[in-house]
Design a protein around this motif. Structure first.
Motif, PDB file in Angstrom:
ATOM      1  N   GLN A 250       0.698  -1.079   0.024  1.00  0.00           N
ATOM      2  CA  GLN A 250      -0.021  -0.022   0.056  1.00  0.00           C
ATOM      3  C   GLN A 250       0.865   1.322  -0.138  1.00  0.00           C
ATOM      4  O   GLN A 250       0.551   2.183  -0.566  1.00  0.00           O
ATOM      5  N   ASN A 253       1.841   2.171  -3.263  1.00  0.00           N
ATOM      6  CA  ASN A 253       0.869   2.675  -4.441  1.00  0.00           C
ATOM      7  C   ASN A 253       1.270   4.031  -4.829  1.00  0.00           C
ATOM      8  O   ASN A 253       1.060   4.781  -5.713  1.00  0.00           O
ATOM      9  N   ARG A 283      -1.770  -8.245  -6.355  1.00  0.00           N
ATOM     10  CA  ARG A 283      -2.551  -7.784  -7.073  1.00  0.00           C
ATOM     11  C   ARG A 283      -3.813  -6.913  -6.409  1.00  0.00           C
ATOM     12  O   ARG A 283      -4.202  -6.047  -6.673  1.00  0.00           O
ATOM     13  N   LYS A 284      -3.977  -7.717  -5.147  1.00  0.00           N
ATOM     14  CA  LYS A 284      -5.189  -7.187  -4.355  1.00  0.00           C
ATOM     15  C   LYS A 284      -4.700  -5.737  -3.610  1.00  0.00           C
ATOM     16  O   LYS A 284      -5.569  -5.130  -3.365  1.00  0.00           O
ATOM     17  N   TYR A 285      -3.562  -5.645  -3.323  1.00  0.00           N
ATOM     18  CA  TYR A 285      -3.058  -4.490  -2.739  1.00  0.00           C
ATOM     19  C   TYR A 285      -2.281  -3.569  -3.399  1.00  0.00           C
ATOM     20  O   TYR A 285      -2.249  -2.307  -3.107  1.00  0.00           O
ATOM     21  N   TYR A 286      -1.686  -4.091  -4.536  1.00  0.00           N
ATOM     22  CA  TYR A 286      -0.578  -3.182  -5.562  1.00  0.00           C
ATOM     23  C   TYR A 286      -1.511  -2.667  -6.488  1.00  0.00           C
ATOM     24  O   TYR A 286      -2.072  -3.517  -7.381  1.00  0.00           O
ATOM     25  N   LYS A 287      -1.654  -1.253  -6.866  1.00  0.00           N
ATOM     26  CA  LYS A 287      -2.675  -0.968  -7.931  1.00  0.00           C
ATOM     27  C   LYS A 287      -1.963  -0.561  -9.219  1.00  0.00           C
ATOM     28  O   LYS A 287      -2.509  -0.170 -10.278  1.00  0.00           O
TER      29      LYS A 287
END
Ligand code: FNR
Length: 347
Positions: A250, A253, A283-287
């Motif tokens: 996070q 990001n 993939r869930k946390y990094y945009k």
């Protein structure tokens, strides 16, 4: 199905890749005795210039970062000049190449740098001996002091500047596979109680300081980071590692990196503490742009991209076996099967 791989991909306003297939970083131990890249290495990389982006074999940022024989460096002028030949050959063949910046931490051996300490996050060693040099057993590392950590951060930034001077299009910081940065990120190798351990913020601090220093040195468009939230190599996983990576991803990001790249040999592996595959977890946390890797063929890579599991696919061993990997895949020609014996020569 694989045709989606062959359209250009805009990483950012600085870099557009000719296709979505990356050459994964692959240590070959073929630099000369001064850790200078050779003409053979230039030709080896240039043969693969039709990949969207080549990521160089891991390249040490300073002498005490070395844990394997003849791995190239980026800390003196001769090495910069050697890499210049590689990047020129790749560019002349129409390709792009990033340098992978490496410090192995506790996997280092003083045999390679004339004696001295092995530095890590903590004084927790690994068992075993240096591959191909079985008489060299690993020694217990010393926990880097806060001053030594600041110097390490500065040395990553200096190596990144050297990479740009050598003509690289950017760098991938090697934060994966159980090496120095990863040693700060996992509980099995970090028991510090100062500002670099003991909380998710503190355990992420070194990685983020390196990222920020390298960005300050060469600009975020040219900086990527490889991470192994799933411990699988030279590292034991711990259920509580997950929270460190939740925090780190996070925090990344807001950094506008070129991409984040999963560090793993086989992405079909699952990790209980990540709730499944390392790539799906990231993939869930990094945009931002994500590079998947680990046992993918062009077909399965294209499918994963179509399913939005990641944006680009890196290919390792098949790229060693097939210097003409891209044209073979494009033309649906059969691929040569990788064998470990292929590591003996740069084809
Ligand atoms: C690797 N890998 C690797 N990873 C890395 O981050 N830096 C490196 O220098 C190397 N060196 C290396 C050497 C050799 C001989 C192999 C086989 C692997 C890991 C590599 O980048 C990739 O993640 C794996 O090979 C999995 O991808 P494939 O081979 O299944 O496509």
């Amino acid at each position: 199905m694989t045709s989606t791989l062959f359209s250009p991909f805009e990483l950012n306003s600085t870099l557009t890749l000719q296709n979505r297939i990356l050459m994964a970083p692959l240590t070959r131990c073929m630099a000369d005795e001064n850790l200078v890249p050779t003409e053979q290495m230039a030709q080896y990389y240039a043969r693969r210039a039709d990949t969207g982006l080549i990521i160089s074999e891991a390249t040490i940022i300073r002498p005490d970062g070395q844990g394997y024989p003849n791995t190239p460096g980026l800390f003196n002028q001769a090495q910069v000049d050697g890499w210049k030949k590689v990047t020129t050959a790749v560019h002349n063949a129409g390709g792009k190449i990033f340098a992978q910046l490496w410090h192995v931490g506790r996997v280092a051996h003083p045999f390679f740098f004339g004696g001295g300490d092995v530095l890590s996050a903590s004084n927790i060693g690994i068992e075993g001996s240096v591959p191909r040099m079985r008489d060299l057993s690993y020694q217990t590392p010393r926990a880097a002091s806060v001053e030594e950590i600041a110097q390490l951060v500065a040395d990553y930034a200096k190596a990144a500047k050297n990479a740009i001077a050598a003509g690289f299009d950017g760098v991938e910081i090697h934060g994966a596979n159980g090496y120095l940065i990863d040693q700060f990120l996992h509980l099995a190798s970090n028991n510090r109680s100062d500002e670099y351990g003991g909380s998710v913020q503190n355990m992420s601090r070194f990685a983020l300081e390196v990222v920020d220093a390298v960005i300050a040195a060469i600009g975020s468009d040219r900086v990527a980071l490889r991470l192994s939230p799933g411990a699988y190599f030279l590292m034991e996983g711990n259920h509580d590692d997950r929270a460190v990576f939740d925090h780190l991803l996070q925090a990344l990001n807001s950094r506008s990196l070129a991409f984040v790249h999963i560090g793993i040999f086989d992405d079909s592996m699952t990790f209980d503490y990540l709730g499944g595959h390392a790539s799906d977890y990231v993939r869930k946390y990094y945009k931002g742009t994500l590079v998947g890797v680990g046992g993918y063929t062009a077909e399965t890579g294209a499918q994963a991209i179509a399913e939005n599991r990641f944006d680009l696919v890196a290919v390792g061993r098949p790229m060693i076996a097939n210097p003409d990997y891209i044209s073979r895949v494009k033309n649906s020609e059969p691929l040569k099967e990788y064998e470990d014996s292929m590591l003996q020569a740069l084809v």
